[in-house]
Design an enzyme around this catalytic site. Structure first.
Site, PDB file in Angstrom:
ATOM      1  N   ARG A 160      -0.657  -9.919  12.706  1.00  0.00           N
ATOM      2  CA  ARG A 160      -0.781  -8.754  12.157  1.00  0.00           C
ATOM      3  C   ARG A 160      -2.008  -9.031  11.099  1.00  0.00           C
ATOM      4  NH1 ARG A 160       3.944  -6.077  11.006  1.00  0.00           N
ATOM      5  NH2 ARG A 160       3.126  -4.274   8.651  1.00  0.00           N
ATOM      6  N   ARG A 179      -9.514   0.657   8.371  1.00  0.00           N
ATOM      7  CA  ARG A 179      -9.173  -0.949   8.745  1.00  0.00           C
ATOM      8  C   ARG A 179      -9.643  -1.538   9.379  1.00  0.00           C
ATOM      9  NH1 ARG A 179      -3.189   0.056   8.125  1.00  0.00           N
ATOM     10  NH2 ARG A 179      -1.960  -1.589   8.000  1.00  0.00           N
ATOM     11  N   ARG A 226      11.308  -3.760   9.010  1.00  0.00           N
ATOM     12  CA  ARG A 226      11.027  -2.337  10.398  1.00  0.00           C
ATOM     13  C   ARG A 226      10.530  -3.899  11.741  1.00  0.00           C
ATOM     14  NH1 ARG A 226       6.266   0.223   8.135  1.00  0.00           N
ATOM     15  NH2 ARG A 226       4.505  -0.995   8.964  1.00  0.00           N
ATOM     16  N   ARG A 229      11.578  -6.435   4.546  1.00  0.00           N
ATOM     17  CA  ARG A 229      11.169  -5.160   4.329  1.00  0.00           C
ATOM     18  C   ARG A 229      12.226  -4.607   6.209  1.00  0.00           C
ATOM     19  NH1 ARG A 229       5.228  -2.081   5.028  1.00  0.00           N
ATOM     20  NH2 ARG A 229       5.507  -3.689   7.338  1.00  0.00           N
ATOM     21  N   LYS A 269       0.924  -1.593   0.065  1.00  0.00           N
ATOM     22  CA  LYS A 269      -0.110   0.109  -0.133  1.00  0.00           C
ATOM     23  C   LYS A 269       0.595   1.276   0.075  1.00  0.00           C
ATOM     24  CE  LYS A 269      -2.472  -0.877   4.103  1.00  0.00           C
ATOM     25  NZ  LYS A 269      -1.562  -2.395   4.063  1.00  0.00           N
TER      26      LYS A 269
HETATM   27  P1  B4P Z   1       4.720  -1.439   1.920  1.00  0.00           P
HETATM   28  O1  B4P Z   1       4.639  -0.526   1.137  1.00  0.00           O
HETATM   29  O2  B4P Z   1       5.514  -1.266   3.329  1.00  0.00           O
HETATM   30  O3  B4P Z   1       3.333  -2.715   2.211  1.00  0.00           O
HETATM   31  P2  B4P Z   1       2.164  -2.139   2.917  1.00  0.00           P
HETATM   32  O4  B4P Z   1       1.378  -2.047   2.904  1.00  0.00           O
HETATM   33  O5  B4P Z   1       1.506  -0.382   3.347  1.00  0.00           O
HETATM   34  O6  B4P Z   1       2.651  -2.324   4.727  1.00  0.00           O
HETATM   35  P3  B4P Z   1       1.944  -2.337   7.041  1.00  0.00           P
HETATM   36  O7  B4P Z   1       0.374  -2.267   6.229  1.00  0.00           O
HETATM   37  O8  B4P Z   1       3.238  -3.412   6.906  1.00  0.00           O
HETATM   38  O9  B4P Z   1       1.994  -0.457   6.926  1.00  0.00           O
HETATM   39  P4  B4P Z   1       0.708   0.186   7.332  1.00  0.00           P
HETATM   40  O10 B4P Z   1       1.953   1.217   8.294  1.00  0.00           O
HETATM   41  O11 B4P Z   1       0.239   0.627   6.673  1.00  0.00           O
HETATM   42  O12 B4P Z   1       5.592  -3.055   1.232  1.00  0.00           O
HETATM   43  C1  B4P Z   1       6.159  -3.779   1.994  1.00  0.00           C
HETATM   44  C2  B4P Z   1       7.272  -4.396   1.750  1.00  0.00           C
HETATM   45  O13 B4P Z   1       7.138  -5.083   0.147  1.00  0.00           O
HETATM   46  C3  B4P Z   1       7.673  -2.725   1.416  1.00  0.00           C
HETATM   47  O14 B4P Z   1       9.552  -3.425   1.709  1.00  0.00           O
HETATM   48  C4  B4P Z   1       8.583  -2.985   0.238  1.00  0.00           C
HETATM   49  O15 B4P Z   1       9.251  -2.654  -0.583  1.00  0.00           O
HETATM   50  C5  B4P Z   1       7.807  -4.377  -0.499  1.00  0.00           C
HETATM   51  N1  B4P Z   1       7.175  -4.434  -1.880  1.00  0.00           N
HETATM   52  C6  B4P Z   1       6.693  -3.499  -2.101  1.00  0.00           C
HETATM   53  N2  B4P Z   1       5.449  -4.273  -3.479  1.00  0.00           N
HETATM   54  C7  B4P Z   1       5.713  -4.272  -3.726  1.00  0.00           C
HETATM   55  C8  B4P Z   1       6.249  -5.875  -5.147  1.00  0.00           C
HETATM   56  N3  B4P Z   1       5.004  -5.969  -5.990  1.00  0.00           N
HETATM   57  N4  B4P Z   1       6.793  -7.085  -4.914  1.00  0.00           N
HETATM   58  C9  B4P Z   1       7.730  -7.517  -3.959  1.00  0.00           C
HETATM   59  N5  B4P Z   1       8.421  -6.491  -3.213  1.00  0.00           N
HETATM   60  C10 B4P Z   1       7.145  -5.577  -2.206  1.00  0.00           C
HETATM   61  O16 B4P Z   1       0.790  -0.025   9.038  1.00  0.00           O
HETATM   62  C11 B4P Z   1       1.472  -0.410  10.215  1.00  0.00           C
HETATM   63  C12 B4P Z   1       0.960  -0.226  11.580  1.00  0.00           C
HETATM   64  O17 B4P Z   1       0.340   0.476  12.189  1.00  0.00           O
HETATM   65  C13 B4P Z   1       0.031  -1.813  11.814  1.00  0.00           C
HETATM   66  O18 B4P Z   1       0.211  -2.974  12.191  1.00  0.00           O
HETATM   67  C14 B4P Z   1      -0.943  -0.973  12.670  1.00  0.00           C
HETATM   68  O19 B4P Z   1      -0.907  -1.044  13.810  1.00  0.00           O
HETATM   69  C15 B4P Z   1      -0.900   0.427  12.717  1.00  0.00           C
HETATM   70  N6  B4P Z   1      -2.351   1.334  11.795  1.00  0.00           N
HETATM   71  C16 B4P Z   1      -1.826   1.411  10.593  1.00  0.00           C
HETATM   72  N7  B4P Z   1      -3.351   2.297  10.039  1.00  0.00           N
HETATM   73  C17 B4P Z   1      -4.328   1.748  10.989  1.00  0.00           C
HETATM   74  C18 B4P Z   1      -5.556   1.803  11.703  1.00  0.00           C
HETATM   75  N8  B4P Z   1      -6.075   2.655  10.788  1.00  0.00           N
HETATM   76  N9  B4P Z   1      -5.653   1.465  12.596  1.00  0.00           N
HETATM   77  C19 B4P Z   1      -5.035   1.237  13.256  1.00  0.00           C
HETATM   78  N10 B4P Z   1      -3.950   0.872  13.482  1.00  0.00           N
HETATM   79  C20 B4P Z   1      -3.286   0.795  11.998  1.00  0.00           C
END
Ligand code: B4P
Length: 188
Positions: free
Chosen positions: A138, A88, A127, A125, A13
């Site tokens: 998660r 979410r 983190r 990744r 995302k």
């Molecule tokens: P990202 O792009 O980092 O993935 P994401 O979906 O944004 O991640 P996530 O859901 O973990 O994060 P969020 O901050 O929302 O890609 C992941 C990895 O894959 C990267 O290393 C990238 O380079 C790689 N990648 C991407 N595309 C690729 C492809 N096509 N092929 C190969 N590799 C690829 O959430 C983090 C935490 O914040 C949650 O667990 C929760 O605790 C909290 N949170 C956030 N929003 C919330 C909400 N609305 N309500 C309550 N808690 C919330």
């Protein structure tokens, strides 16, 4: 254009959001980024959110919704936006629409990815919240809390499902196709 990116942890995302905001001049609202900034700043919100994030749990809705509502109220008329990782769960979706109205979203892009690919991507990744145990939690929280939003937005005719497996360019191309016409009068 007013978009939501919905998908499991690690679906990409944040990665796709960066491209979409620059291509369509959207305001980017990532609740994950906002929460991580609050944790780094050790603000009152950050202190409350940290334990939930470290465990892979959702941060309580009242904290997240207040954060998003404040930003959305500051959006100027006509400015497009991208909600990345919000809502979410159903409580957040209901709060969002109560705040900005039912027609404040043009399209919801659902990025679909299987669990093993998620685990591999997130371990790479690396983190702080990307340990295998936290990632699996998660994924479980996503299944229980977030995935019901797929039906929620499908019923409203807003859902566009995209396969998130493949290169970043492949996925970006699929999203571009899926949102073509979104936000234009008469688009379905
Ligand atoms: P990202 O792009 O980092 O993935 P994401 O979906 O944004 O991640 P996530 O859901 O973990 O994060 P969020 O901050 O929302 O890609 C992941 C990895 O894959 C990267 O290393 C990238 O380079 C790689 N990648 C991407 N595309 C690729 C492809 N096509 N092929 C190969 N590799 C690829 O959430 C983090 C935490 O914040 C949650 O667990 C929760 O605790 C909290 N949170 C956030 N929003 C919330 C909400 N609305 N309500 C309550 N808690 C919330």
């Amino acid at each position: 254009m007013r978009l939501i990116l919905l998908g499991p942890p690690g679906a990409g995302k944040g990665t796709q959001a960066e491209r979409l905001v620059s291509a369509h001049e959207l305001l980017h609202l990532s609740t994950g980024d906002m929460l991580r900034a609050a944790v780094a700043a050790e603000s009152e919100l950050g202190v409350k959110a940290k334990g939930f994030m470290d465990a892979g749990e959702l941060v309580p809705a009242e904290l997240v919704c207040a954060l998003v509502a404040e930003r959305l109220r500051a959006v100027e008329d006509g400015q497009g936006y991208l909600l990345d990782g919000f809502p979410r769960n159903e409580a957040q979706a209901v709060a969002l629409h109560a705040d900005v109205g039912d027609d404040a979203i043009d399209c919801v892009v659902h990025m679909k990815l299987d669990d093993e690919e998620i685990v591999q991507r997130l371990l790479k990744r690396g983190r702080k919240d990307d340990t295998e145990e936290v990632i699996r939690n998660r994924i479980k929280v996503y299944g229980e809390e977030t995935s019901p939003l797929i039906a929620f937005y499908e019923q409203r005719g807003l859902l566009r499902t995209v396969d998130a497996l493949g290169t970043i360019d492949d996925v970006a191309g699929r999203i571009a196709e899926a949102i073509a016409g979104c936000g234009q009068v008469g688009a379905s």
